[in-house]
Scaffold this active site. Structure first.
Site, PDB file in Angstrom:
ATOM      1  N   SER A  27       1.053  -1.164  -0.016  1.00 10.34           N
ATOM      2  CA  SER A  27       0.018   0.008   0.059  1.00 10.34           C
ATOM      3  C   SER A  27       0.914   1.428  -0.127  1.00 10.34           C
ATOM      4  O   SER A  27       1.912   1.301   0.604  1.00 10.34           O
ATOM      5  CB  SER A  27      -0.631   0.023   1.258  1.00 10.34           C
ATOM      6  OG  SER A  27      -1.368   1.262   1.379  1.00 10.34           O
ATOM      7  N   TYR A  52      -0.862  -1.143  10.151  1.00 11.77           N
ATOM      8  CA  TYR A  52      -1.126  -1.590   8.615  1.00 11.77           C
ATOM      9  C   TYR A  52       0.135  -1.177   7.881  1.00 11.77           C
ATOM     10  O   TYR A  52       0.550  -1.844   6.754  1.00 11.77           O
ATOM     11  CB  TYR A  52      -2.509  -0.684   8.124  1.00 11.77           C
ATOM     12  CG  TYR A  52      -2.850  -0.919   6.713  1.00 11.77           C
ATOM     13  CD1 TYR A  52      -3.725  -2.168   6.407  1.00 11.77           C
ATOM     14  CD2 TYR A  52      -2.338  -0.048   5.873  1.00 11.77           C
ATOM     15  CE1 TYR A  52      -3.965  -2.153   5.160  1.00 11.77           C
ATOM     16  CE2 TYR A  52      -3.013  -0.196   4.581  1.00 11.77           C
ATOM     17  CZ  TYR A  52      -3.628  -1.204   4.178  1.00 11.77           C
ATOM     18  OH  TYR A  52      -3.907  -1.440   2.836  1.00 11.77           O
TER      19      TYR A  52
HETATM   20  P1  NAP Z   1     -11.572  -5.439   0.917  1.00 14.14           P
HETATM   21  O1  NAP Z   1     -12.835  -5.391   0.009  1.00 14.14           O
HETATM   22  O2  NAP Z   1     -11.877  -5.401   2.326  1.00 14.14           O
HETATM   23  O3  NAP Z   1     -10.950  -6.676   0.502  1.00 14.14           O
HETATM   24  C1  NAP Z   1     -10.110  -7.467   1.606  1.00 14.14           C
HETATM   25  C2  NAP Z   1     -10.416  -8.914   1.310  1.00 14.14           C
HETATM   26  O4  NAP Z   1      -9.984  -9.976   2.370  1.00 14.14           O
HETATM   27  C3  NAP Z   1     -12.200  -9.246   1.794  1.00 14.14           C
HETATM   28  O5  NAP Z   1     -12.773 -10.239   0.694  1.00 14.14           O
HETATM   29  C4  NAP Z   1     -12.003 -10.006   3.111  1.00 14.14           C
HETATM   30  O6  NAP Z   1     -12.951 -10.709   3.281  1.00 14.14           O
HETATM   31  C5  NAP Z   1     -10.604 -10.660   2.901  1.00 14.14           C
HETATM   32  N1  NAP Z   1      -9.998 -10.975   4.331  1.00 14.14           N
HETATM   33  C6  NAP Z   1     -10.079 -10.155   5.361  1.00 14.14           C
HETATM   34  N2  NAP Z   1      -9.443 -10.861   6.419  1.00 14.14           N
HETATM   35  C7  NAP Z   1      -9.317 -11.967   5.928  1.00 14.14           C
HETATM   36  C8  NAP Z   1      -8.455 -13.302   6.562  1.00 14.14           C
HETATM   37  N3  NAP Z   1      -8.295 -13.343   7.610  1.00 14.14           N
HETATM   38  N4  NAP Z   1      -8.210 -14.368   5.674  1.00 14.14           N
HETATM   39  C9  NAP Z   1      -8.821 -14.371   4.338  1.00 14.14           C
HETATM   40  N5  NAP Z   1      -9.334 -13.269   3.834  1.00 14.14           N
HETATM   41  C10 NAP Z   1      -9.527 -12.199   4.652  1.00 14.14           C
HETATM   42  O7  NAP Z   1     -10.485  -4.207   0.630  1.00 14.14           O
HETATM   43  P2  NAP Z   1      -9.746  -4.004  -0.855  1.00 14.14           P
HETATM   44  O8  NAP Z   1      -9.880  -2.570  -0.993  1.00 14.14           O
HETATM   45  O9  NAP Z   1     -10.307  -4.768  -2.044  1.00 14.14           O
HETATM   46  O10 NAP Z   1      -8.447  -4.548  -0.355  1.00 14.14           O
HETATM   47  C11 NAP Z   1      -7.655  -5.525  -1.088  1.00 14.14           C
HETATM   48  C12 NAP Z   1      -6.058  -5.446  -0.785  1.00 14.14           C
HETATM   49  O11 NAP Z   1      -5.517  -4.203  -1.226  1.00 14.14           O
HETATM   50  C13 NAP Z   1      -6.077  -5.426   0.916  1.00 14.14           C
HETATM   51  O12 NAP Z   1      -4.674  -6.208   0.999  1.00 14.14           O
HETATM   52  C14 NAP Z   1      -5.645  -3.958   1.183  1.00 14.14           C
HETATM   53  O13 NAP Z   1      -4.859  -3.666   2.244  1.00 14.14           O
HETATM   54  C15 NAP Z   1      -5.002  -3.637  -0.311  1.00 14.14           C
HETATM   55  N6  NAP Z   1      -4.947  -2.068  -0.550  1.00 14.14           N
HETATM   56  C16 NAP Z   1      -6.162  -1.449  -0.714  1.00 14.14           C
HETATM   57  C17 NAP Z   1      -6.377  -0.041  -0.957  1.00 14.14           C
HETATM   58  C18 NAP Z   1      -7.675   0.378  -1.090  1.00 14.14           C
HETATM   59  O14 NAP Z   1      -7.418   1.748  -1.067  1.00 14.14           O
HETATM   60  N7  NAP Z   1      -8.814  -0.095  -1.344  1.00 14.14           N
HETATM   61  C19 NAP Z   1      -5.077   0.567  -1.067  1.00 14.14           C
HETATM   62  C20 NAP Z   1      -3.918   0.019  -0.652  1.00 14.14           C
HETATM   63  C21 NAP Z   1      -3.957  -1.459  -0.370  1.00 14.14           C
HETATM   64  P3  NAP Z   1     -14.313 -10.428   4.032  1.00 14.14           P
HETATM   65  O15 NAP Z   1     -14.890  -9.087   3.339  1.00 14.14           O
HETATM   66  O16 NAP Z   1     -15.277 -11.352   3.874  1.00 14.14           O
HETATM   67  O17 NAP Z   1     -13.956  -9.769   5.374  1.00 14.14           O
END
Ligand code: NAP
Length: 255
Positions: free
Chosen positions: A146, A161
């Site tokens: 990130s 984080y």
């Molecule tokens: P998201 O929709 O919350 O996706 C995260 C996914 O991980 C969800 O499907 C969640 O499941 C799952 N998860 C959470 N805890 C878990 C566990 N212990 N074991 C297995 N699965 C688990 O958020 P996103 O924005 O798509 O994020 C995806 C990745 O990109 C993450 O690593 C995040 O840190 C990274 N990221 C996101 C952003 C942003 O701005 N969106 C920026 C930088 C990095 P549930 O929904 O069922 O809980």
């Protein structure tokens, strides 16, 4: 140079959340011919997503439940996916959790929760999948960091984080060095703010505009922006790119 088998599978963790990057990327890659194996903490969501993808794109897709922080659960999940899908060639480890807790309020449980899912979780699934990739002499690994790791937070999540996401960069570089001789590349995507629900729920237009104002483009990112980067990093033709971090952040962090 290692070549890909015609029928190949990508495994994605964190592919259950309806508006998440992992789920979007699974469809994006299936549309481009990848069979997909999905792991999510919500096994029903992973299975339902897989069923929709198989139906829509005509690929093989299977989804199972596992907490990525639990090594035994991850190993069992990957075992189950491998048994039902063509050769695994790639992994994209999207599973992650946010944490907006101010540093001085942070307790031991919150630190462990955030580091165990984001960093330990990336490690456990990478190690299990890497054993398969090494056995075939070809593979692609992508970890998800990130811009928070590079700029000290600044969007929503804070210290644990940022620390875990910075750890993923060091982790992936070391894996890239150790596994390179086996025909495997390992790289990182560092997204900036992406329009999902991870930053405390669905973003208002005001919040999106405020986050975009910090970068050099006029918008925040979309799951498609990250999916396209993942598609490149797991492609057969990206085989000379390893140990790198690809910033998909609209110019928030230029490096
Ligand atoms: P998201 O929709 O919350 O996706 C995260 C996914 O991980 C969800 O499907 C969640 O499941 C799952 N998860 C959470 N805890 C878990 C566990 N212990 N074991 C297995 N699965 C688990 O958020 P996103 O924005 O798509 O994020 C995806 C990745 O990109 C993450 O690593 C995040 O840190 C990274 N990221 C996101 C952003 C942003 O701005 N969106 C920026 C930088 C990095 P549930 O929904 O069922 O809980």
């Amino acid at each position: 140079m290692s070549t890909f088998p015609t029928e190949r599978t990508v495994l994605l963790t964190g592919a259950g959340s309806p508006r998440g990057i992992g789920r979007y990327t699974a469809g994006y890659l299936a549309e481009r011919g990848w069979h997909v194996g999905l792991v999510d903490i919500d096994g029903d969501a992973a299975a339902a997503t897989a069923a929709r993808i198989a139906d829509r794109y005509g690929v093989r897709a299977v989804g199972v439940g596992a907490d990525v922080a639990d090594r035994d659960a991850v190993v069992a999940a990957v075992d189950a996916l491998e048994a039902r899908l063509p050769q695994v060639v790639a992994l994209v480890a999207f599973a992650g959790v946010a944490s907006p807790v101010p540093y001085l309020d942070l307790d031991a449980d919150e630190w462990r929760r955030v580091v165990s899912v984001n960093l330990d979780g990336t490690h456990w699934v990478t190690q299990r999948v890497a054993r398969t990739l090494v056995s075939h002499g070809v593979g692609r690994i992508v970890g998800i960091s990130s811009v928070s790791a590079q700029r000290g937070g600044g969007t929503f999540s804070r210290t644990p984080y940022s620390a875990a996401k910075a750890g993923i960069q060091g982790f992936v570089r070391s894996v890239a060095r150790e596994l390179g001789p086996h025909g495997i590349t390992a790289n990182v995507i560092a997204p900036g703010p992406i329009d999902t629900d991870i930053m405390g729920g669905t973003l208002s237009e005001e919040r999106k505009a405020a986050m975009a104002a910090d970068g050099v483009l006029t918008r925040i990112g979309t799951p498609r922006d990250v999916a396209a980067a993942a598609a490149f990093l797991i492609s057969e033709d990206s085989g000379f790119v390893t140990g790198q971090t690809l910033n998909v952040d609209g110019g928030l962090y230029m490096h």
